[in-house]
Design a protein around this motif. Structure first.
Motif, PDB file in Angstrom:
ATOM      1  N   UNK A  38       0.906  -1.174  -0.124  1.00  0.00           N
ATOM      2  CA  UNK A  38      -0.123  -0.042  -0.103  1.00  0.00           C
ATOM      3  C   UNK A  38       0.873   1.287  -0.146  1.00  0.00           C
ATOM      4  N   UNK A  39       2.077   1.100   0.713  1.00  0.00           N
ATOM      5  CA  UNK A  39       2.814   2.530   0.756  1.00  0.00           C
ATOM      6  C   UNK A  39       3.424   2.798  -0.605  1.00  0.00           C
ATOM      7  N   UNK A  40       4.090   1.512  -1.275  1.00  0.00           N
ATOM      8  CA  UNK A  40       4.426   1.691  -2.608  1.00  0.00           C
ATOM      9  C   UNK A  40       3.516   2.330  -3.460  1.00  0.00           C
ATOM     10  N   UNK A  41       2.302   1.880  -3.328  1.00  0.00           N
ATOM     11  CA  UNK A  41       1.089   2.460  -4.110  1.00  0.00           C
ATOM     12  C   UNK A  41       1.038   3.988  -4.123  1.00  0.00           C
ATOM     13  N   UNK A  42       0.689   4.551  -2.730  1.00  0.00           N
ATOM     14  CA  UNK A  42       0.606   5.911  -2.494  1.00  0.00           C
ATOM     15  C   UNK A  42       1.847   6.562  -2.494  1.00  0.00           C
ATOM     16  N   UNK A  43       2.993   5.894  -2.374  1.00  0.00           N
ATOM     17  CA  UNK A  43       4.001   6.875  -2.723  1.00  0.00           C
ATOM     18  C   UNK A  43       4.352   7.186  -4.386  1.00  0.00           C
ATOM     19  N   UNK A  44       3.629   6.102  -5.135  1.00  0.00           N
ATOM     20  CA  UNK A  44       3.793   6.416  -6.549  1.00  0.00           C
ATOM     21  C   UNK A  44       2.792   7.353  -6.995  1.00  0.00           C
ATOM     22  N   UNK A  45       1.654   7.579  -6.031  1.00  0.00           N
ATOM     23  CA  UNK A  45       0.538   8.428  -6.379  1.00  0.00           C
ATOM     24  C   UNK A  45       1.048   9.981  -6.033  1.00  0.00           C
TER      25      UNK A  45
END
Length: 427
Positions: free
Chosen positions: A337-344
């Motif tokens: 989830x952190x990887x996803x939001x960091x990309x966002x």
């Protein structure tokens, strides 16, 4: 002046009485809310339960329905809203009324912004009178709501503590609005029209912030009642979406959790959530106006909806409050989830929003947390807010994760994101 004195007198008496009970009420409210959520999940796994666990709560809540003022009933019927208690009716009416009050503030603000090149002291005097009248009318509505709750305290049943907290919120708001009115009354609009206009818009911005705060607190009050009465399954679909961004709203997020846990009684599936808090929205509103801020929020929400994964159906974006968005990641651990939001976050950092030729950046501070087996939505959101506060203290525009041992800043890889310019459409 007489009305102001009466209001202050009423406020002082009400506030002193409430102050003695405030800590007890807050503890009772939190306890009731968390126990209600936990019991709701246990109820789903108790196939042998014979009695309706909501009957007593419903009966006590409905006991105060006769105290709902006829004008409240008429207003709610006009919005197709049914309230089961005086507290619920009061929160619904205040939520509707504060929206109309906010719209009126924005209209006055827009007129002031329209005279940026040549401030007209005469017109500003007229707008100042309109603003004072608007705030006195709003204070009167708040006082009436507080009076109604206070005079019917004995009939509020299970929700007497919630009603007391609601009354305290109203009086705190009234005190701050009174201060703002006093500031406005002392403005010199004739000697320095440009400075007077600037300071007047600052006061309006503070009033709009107060309106946002009250709106969010009314929403939380209503959710507390829905959880306690086990009514989340009955929430109308149209009440689960935000009118501005078209995303799930705070109601919708609660229903998403409810339905997820109903399908996963043993809490075996992993869930993570992320809170995205726009770093500079208040400054944007002060510089460009709340109406422009709304347009930016609508476009921001649309972009967030585009950036989440569409191939699973379990990633859902919600607008939690005015400038806060929550992403629900089903079947996803906190690291992914952190990887996803960091990309966002990095995508947003490289995005420019074009608002009528004005280039605006909208960056976010993010908190991420895994949802535990014994968690409630209340507990999860408190952890997210704590993590986001750490991100703000660490310089903003960054991500912090809470894997159970408290908020920890991350060192994120640099993703290959493409810079873009997004045109903000007219509403």
């Amino acid at each position: 002046m007489m009305f102001a004195n009466l209001l202050v007198g009423f406020g002082l008496a009400f506030y002193l009485r409430q102050l003695a009970e405030e800590n007890r009420a807050i503890m009772a409210l939190d306890s009731q809310q968390e126990v209600s959520e936990i019991d709701a999940h246990r109820e789903l796994s108790c196939a042998t339960a014979n009695a309706d666990p909501t009957a007593t709560v419903r009966a006590r809540a409905i006991a105060s329905i006769d105290a709902i003022p006829p004008e409240y009933i008429g207003m709610l019927q006009g919005e197709s809203i049914v309230a089961n208690s005086l507290v619920e009716a009061s929160a619904e009416v205040l939520r509707l009324e504060v929206g109309r009050y906010r719209d009126a503030l924005i209209e006055i603000d827009n007129q002031l912004r329209g005279m940026a090149e040549s401030p007209d002291s005469g017109l500003m005097e007229v707008l100042t009178v309109e603003l004072e009248d608007l705030n006195r009318e709003w204070l009167n509505k708040q006082a009436e709501a507080a009076n109604t709750l206070d005079s019917n305290g004995d009939s509020l049943g299970e929700y007497s503590d919630i009603g007391s907290l609601l009354g305290t919120v109203l009086m705190e708001q009234a005190a701050q609005i009174e201060t703002t009115i006093s500031n406005i009354e002392h403005l010199d609009l004739s000697t320095e029209p440009a400075d007077g206009r600037r300071r007047l818009m600052q006061e309006i911005s503070r009033l709009i912030d107060l309106a946002h705060d009250l709106r969010d607190k009314m929403q939380e009050t209503l959710l507390t009642i829905l959880r306690a009465e086990r009514r989340l399954a009955e929430v109308d679909r149209k009440m689960q979406f935000d009118g501005l961004t078209k995303l799930h709203n705070r109601n919708g997020l609660e229903v998403v959790f409810y339905e997820w846990w109903r399908a996963d009684i043993r809490r075996e599936r992993i869930v993570s959530v992320a809170l995205l808090d726009i770093d500079n929205l208040r400054k944007i509103n002060e510089r460009l106006g709340a109406e422009a801020g709304d347009r930016l929020l609508a476009e921001f929400g649309r972009l967030l909806g585009e950036l989440i994964r569409k191939d699973r159906g379990f990633d859902i974006v919600c607008r939690a409050t005015g400038q806060q968005f929550i992403i629900f990641f089903g079947d996803t651990g906190p690291r992914n989830a952190t990887s996803s939001v960091e990309r966002i976050r990095q995508t947003l950092e490289s995005t420019i929003f074009n608002l009528d030729g004005e280039e605006v950046a909208m960056m976010v501070s993010i908190g991420v947390a895994e949802v535990g087996a014994d968690d409630t939505t209340t507990k999860v959101i408190k952890r997210l807010e704590k993590a986001t506060r750490v991100a703000k203290k660490n310089g903003r525009n960054c991500t912090v994760i809470d894997e159970g041992n408290g908020p920890t800043p991350i060192t994120a890889p640099e993703y290959k994101v493409v810079g873009r310019t997004v045109k903000v459409e007219e509403r």
